[in-house]
Motif scaffolding. Sequence first.
Motif, PDB file in Angstrom:
ATOM      1  N   MET A   1       0.821  -1.191   0.000  1.00 49.15           N
ATOM      2  CA  MET A   1       0.000   0.000   0.000  1.00 49.15           C
ATOM      3  C   MET A   1       0.871   1.263   0.000  1.00 49.15           C
ATOM      4  O   MET A   1       0.562   2.214  -0.690  1.00 49.15           O
ATOM      5  N   ALA A   2       1.926   1.247   0.799  1.00 52.88           N
ATOM      6  CA  ALA A   2       2.775   2.432   0.894  1.00 52.88           C
ATOM      7  C   ALA A   2       3.388   2.774  -0.457  1.00 52.88           C
ATOM      8  O   ALA A   2       3.427   3.946  -0.839  1.00 52.88           O
ATOM      9  N   LEU A   3       3.830   1.767  -1.190  1.00 53.87           N
ATOM     10  CA  LEU A   3       4.417   2.019  -2.507  1.00 53.87           C
ATOM     11  C   LEU A   3       3.382   2.578  -3.470  1.00 53.87           C
ATOM     12  O   LEU A   3       3.682   3.465  -4.273  1.00 53.87           O
ATOM     13  N   ALA A   4       2.160   2.079  -3.393  1.00 52.10           N
ATOM     14  CA  ALA A   4       1.095   2.591  -4.261  1.00 52.10           C
ATOM     15  C   ALA A   4       0.799   4.051  -3.948  1.00 52.10           C
ATOM     16  O   ALA A   4       0.645   4.865  -4.867  1.00 52.10           O
ATOM     17  N   TYR A   5       0.734   4.388  -2.683  1.00 52.38           N
ATOM     18  CA  TYR A   5       0.517   5.782  -2.300  1.00 52.38           C
ATOM     19  C   TYR A   5       1.671   6.664  -2.777  1.00 52.38           C
ATOM     20  O   TYR A   5       1.465   7.779  -3.246  1.00 52.38           O
ATOM     21  N   GLN A   6       2.879   6.157  -2.655  1.00 54.70           N
ATOM     22  CA  GLN A   6       4.032   6.936  -3.104  1.00 54.70           C
ATOM     23  C   GLN A   6       3.957   7.222  -4.597  1.00 54.70           C
ATOM     24  O   GLN A   6       4.254   8.327  -5.037  1.00 54.70           O
ATOM     25  N   LYS A   7       3.549   6.230  -5.371  1.00 54.53           N
ATOM     26  CA  LYS A   7       3.476   6.406  -6.824  1.00 54.53           C
ATOM     27  C   LYS A   7       2.455   7.458  -7.227  1.00 54.53           C
ATOM     28  O   LYS A   7       2.603   8.094  -8.258  1.00 54.53           O
ATOM     29  N   THR A   8       1.425   7.643  -6.399  1.00 51.98           N
ATOM     30  CA  THR A   8       0.412   8.650  -6.713  1.00 51.98           C
ATOM     31  C   THR A   8       0.749  10.005  -6.095  1.00 51.98           C
ATOM     32  O   THR A   8      -0.006  10.960  -6.254  1.00 51.98           O
ATOM     33  N   GLY A   9       1.866  10.062  -5.357  1.00 52.87           N
ATOM     34  CA  GLY A   9       2.275  11.328  -4.754  1.00 52.87           C
ATOM     35  C   GLY A   9       1.627  11.619  -3.416  1.00 52.87           C
ATOM     36  O   GLY A   9       1.715  12.741  -2.920  1.00 52.87           O
ATOM     37  N   ASP A  10       0.977  10.623  -2.834  1.00 55.50           N
ATOM     38  CA  ASP A  10       0.297  10.801  -1.552  1.00 55.50           C
ATOM     39  C   ASP A  10       1.244  10.427  -0.412  1.00 55.50           C
ATOM     40  O   ASP A  10       1.244   9.290   0.065  1.00 55.50           O
ATOM     41  N   ASP A  12       1.323  11.414   2.752  1.00 53.30           N
ATOM     42  CA  ASP A  12       0.657  11.085   4.015  1.00 53.30           C
ATOM     43  C   ASP A  12       0.098   9.667   3.993  1.00 53.30           C
ATOM     44  O   ASP A  12       0.215   8.935   4.979  1.00 53.30           O
ATOM     45  N   GLY A  13      -0.502   9.275   2.888  1.00 54.81           N
ATOM     46  CA  GLY A  13      -1.013   7.911   2.759  1.00 54.81           C
ATOM     47  C   GLY A  13       0.105   6.892   2.816  1.00 54.81           C
ATOM     48  O   GLY A  13      -0.025   5.842   3.451  1.00 54.81           O
ATOM     49  N   ALA A  14       1.226   7.200   2.165  1.00 55.13           N
ATOM     50  CA  ALA A  14       2.381   6.305   2.182  1.00 55.13           C
ATOM     51  C   ALA A  14       2.932   6.155   3.593  1.00 55.13           C
ATOM     52  O   ALA A  14       3.266   5.044   4.030  1.00 55.13           O
ATOM     53  N   LEU A  15       3.022   7.251   4.299  1.00 54.33           N
ATOM     54  CA  LEU A  15       3.529   7.194   5.670  1.00 54.33           C
ATOM     55  C   LEU A  15       2.575   6.431   6.581  1.00 54.33           C
ATOM     56  O   LEU A  15       3.008   5.624   7.408  1.00 54.33           O
ATOM     57  N   ASP A  16       1.282   6.663   6.428  1.00 51.56           N
ATOM     58  CA  ASP A  16       0.297   5.947   7.242  1.00 51.56           C
ATOM     59  C   ASP A  16       0.412   4.441   7.020  1.00 51.56           C
ATOM     60  O   ASP A  16       0.445   3.664   7.976  1.00 51.56           O
TER      61      ASP A  16
END
Length: 66
Positions: A1-10, A12-16
């Motif tokens: 999940m963190a990698l997916a959030y990172q790819k979208t530029g999110d 906060d989502g990546a950190l969560d």
Amino acid sequence: MALAYQKTGDLDGALDATYKATDLIEDGIHSRRGVERLEDVRRAFRPVKNEPKVREASERIAALAA
């Protein structure tokens, strides 16, 4: 999940997602594969490594990998 959030530029989502994963591993759901995936996350954080929350997450990942 963190990698997916990172790819979208999110960030906060990546950190969560990263904190949730590290919490699970620290609480006993420990696997080498899980730690390896978190190391992938830590490498993906490199462009923003100076952000305090990213630095904290990276330190937690490094401690798990040690």
